[in-house]
Design an enzyme around this catalytic site. Sequence first.
Site, PDB file in Angstrom:
ATOM      1  N   GLY A 117      28.273 -69.733  46.943  1.00 50.93           N
ATOM      2  CA  GLY A 117      26.907 -70.037  47.212  1.00 50.93           C
ATOM      3  C   GLY A 117      26.438 -69.570  48.183  1.00 50.93           C
ATOM      4  O   GLY A 117      26.904 -69.021  48.970  1.00 50.93           O
ATOM      5  N   ARG A 162      29.801 -65.610  41.262  1.00 52.61           N
ATOM      6  CA  ARG A 162      31.204 -66.237  41.573  1.00 52.61           C
ATOM      7  C   ARG A 162      31.569 -66.100  39.705  1.00 52.61           C
ATOM      8  O   ARG A 162      31.196 -66.115  39.175  1.00 52.61           O
ATOM      9  CB  ARG A 162      30.899 -68.453  40.719  1.00 52.61           C
ATOM     10  N   ASP A 175      35.993 -70.761  50.198  1.00 48.60           N
ATOM     11  CA  ASP A 175      37.493 -70.860  50.040  1.00 48.60           C
ATOM     12  C   ASP A 175      37.926 -70.301  48.579  1.00 48.60           C
ATOM     13  O   ASP A 175      38.833 -69.328  48.946  1.00 48.60           O
ATOM     14  CB  ASP A 175      37.468 -71.858  50.071  1.00 48.60           C
ATOM     15  N   THR A 181      29.730 -70.534  54.592  1.00 47.90           N
ATOM     16  CA  THR A 181      28.719 -72.275  52.770  1.00 47.90           C
ATOM     17  C   THR A 181      28.135 -73.099  53.991  1.00 47.90           C
ATOM     18  O   THR A 181      29.024 -73.121  55.211  1.00 47.90           O
ATOM     19  CB  THR A 181      30.354 -72.627  52.797  1.00 47.90           C
ATOM     20  N   ASP A 210      29.260 -76.156  53.511  1.00 49.46           N
ATOM     21  CA  ASP A 210      29.559 -76.918  53.237  1.00 49.46           C
ATOM     22  C   ASP A 210      30.974 -77.483  54.396  1.00 49.46           C
ATOM     23  O   ASP A 210      31.243 -78.215  54.594  1.00 49.46           O
ATOM     24  CB  ASP A 210      31.389 -77.206  52.250  1.00 49.46           C
ATOM     25  N   ASP A 249      34.176 -76.496  55.544  1.00 53.29           N
ATOM     26  CA  ASP A 249      35.135 -77.061  55.112  1.00 53.29           C
ATOM     27  C   ASP A 249      36.023 -76.045  54.675  1.00 53.29           C
ATOM     28  O   ASP A 249      36.627 -76.077  53.901  1.00 53.29           O
ATOM     29  CB  ASP A 249      35.090 -77.676  53.541  1.00 53.29           C
ATOM     30  N   ARG A 274      30.904 -79.858  48.775  1.00 54.41           N
ATOM     31  CA  ARG A 274      31.598 -80.632  46.679  1.00 54.41           C
ATOM     32  C   ARG A 274      33.226 -81.803  46.763  1.00 54.41           C
ATOM     33  O   ARG A 274      32.803 -82.190  46.794  1.00 54.41           O
ATOM     34  CB  ARG A 274      32.157 -78.911  46.612  1.00 54.41           C
TER      35      ARG A 274
HETATM   36  O1  F6P Z   1      29.950 -74.942  47.838  1.00 50.71           O
HETATM   37  C1  F6P Z   1      28.912 -74.207  48.394  1.00 50.71           C
HETATM   38  C2  F6P Z   1      27.967 -75.922  47.727  1.00 50.71           C
HETATM   39  O2  F6P Z   1      26.583 -75.805  47.873  1.00 50.71           O
HETATM   40  C3  F6P Z   1      28.485 -76.921  47.539  1.00 50.71           C
HETATM   41  O3  F6P Z   1      27.879 -77.807  48.290  1.00 50.71           O
HETATM   42  C4  F6P Z   1      28.273 -77.196  45.559  1.00 50.71           C
HETATM   43  O4  F6P Z   1      28.955 -78.333  45.325  1.00 50.71           O
HETATM   44  C5  F6P Z   1      28.232 -75.965  45.022  1.00 50.71           C
HETATM   45  O5  F6P Z   1      28.179 -75.347  46.157  1.00 50.71           O
HETATM   46  C6  F6P Z   1      26.945 -75.959  44.429  1.00 50.71           C
HETATM   47  O6  F6P Z   1      26.901 -74.447  43.683  1.00 50.71           O
HETATM   48  P1  F6P Z   1      26.735 -73.608  42.567  1.00 50.71           P
HETATM   49  O7  F6P Z   1      25.271 -73.357  43.732  1.00 50.71           O
HETATM   50  O8  F6P Z   1      26.332 -72.694  41.445  1.00 50.71           O
HETATM   51  O9  F6P Z   1      25.642 -75.000  41.704  1.00 50.71           O
END
Ligand code: F6P
Length: 325
Positions: free
Chosen positions: A14, A75, A106, A129, A131, A133, A175
């Site tokens: 992300g 991804r 991660d 990120t 998050d 995390d 997430r």
């Molecule tokens: O890991 C970052 C994040 O923004 C999370 O908080 C979220 O669940 C996820 O990515 C969403 O990913 P995408 O933009 O691929 O739907």
Amino acid sequence: MANIKKIAVLTSGGDAPGMNACVRAVVRTAIYDGIAVFGIYGGYEGLINGEIMPLNRRSVSNLIQKGGTFLKTSRSETFLHVAGRKRAADVLKEWEINGLVVIGGDGSFRGAHTLHQEQNVNVVGIPGTIDNDIYGTDLTIGYDTAVMTALDSIDKIRDTAASHDRLFIVEVMGRHAGFIALEVGICGGAEEILVPEVHLSLDDLGNLIKTWATTGKTSSLIVVAEGDELGNAHEIAKTLQSQFHANCHVCILGHTQRGGSPTATDRLLASRLGYHAVQALENGQTDIMVGWANNAATFIPLPETWEKKKPLDAELLKIYRILSA
Ligand code: F6P
């Protein structure tokens, strides 16, 4: 000192505000140290497809303040397979690149670690990120900006909640982690904060809501992390309505939290980590993440960054309980 002559940088997973500032720091540090630097477009997928461009100091001008990532991100499904990783390593060899900087979360770090183990590529990870995390760093690039963005929305929602005497459930990103929820919940004066790390049953929540009316509260705000065990904001609202007759309004902040100009904190972190990542490669370090903790750079073996769990601040959890009553 390792004999590093050419390095490449990519952003993966992300996007997060501050990734551009970080790429800029990697590029300019490398050039300062006499190392040629290449940008890989589109994360691991772009690496597999050979989407590589040489970067110079001017390639990263006027980017420090911009959200998103000019290198693009993805991804990659192909990179999950050994054939994809072999192709990625071959592309790096063809370009004679002997160090790779991966800015991501991660999932991106797992990929970098496997690339190192399996294909013998020198890798250094930088935590990017929203998050927050990732174990081994106090902050990840993008987290501070995401908190500020979410907080701005929460302050606005509070105006409406107070004017109409309403209960709002605001869902924030994260997430598997409650870092954004806890920080914006405290700073936004939320009555309740629901995070994956802390168990709270729906009955407990329903009973809490009942007590708010008895203490003179006329409006209230619940912040929920998207990964909470009780479900998403709509599901929680539905249950509270049917079981506790609580009329809830829902607001999902979603991807607004991923965009926007990075805060000074994120730009500073990105600049520091970009600099240290290049230095680490030059010093022969590999298969590590460069983080920032207790006001100093940290160098953490990549597997530790996901195998060890970064805890939520226990004191903050206690403080919010006291202050929200
Ligand atoms: O890991 C970052 C994040 O923004 C999370 O908080 C979220 O669940 C996820 O990515 C969403 O990913 P995408 O933009 O691929 O739907």
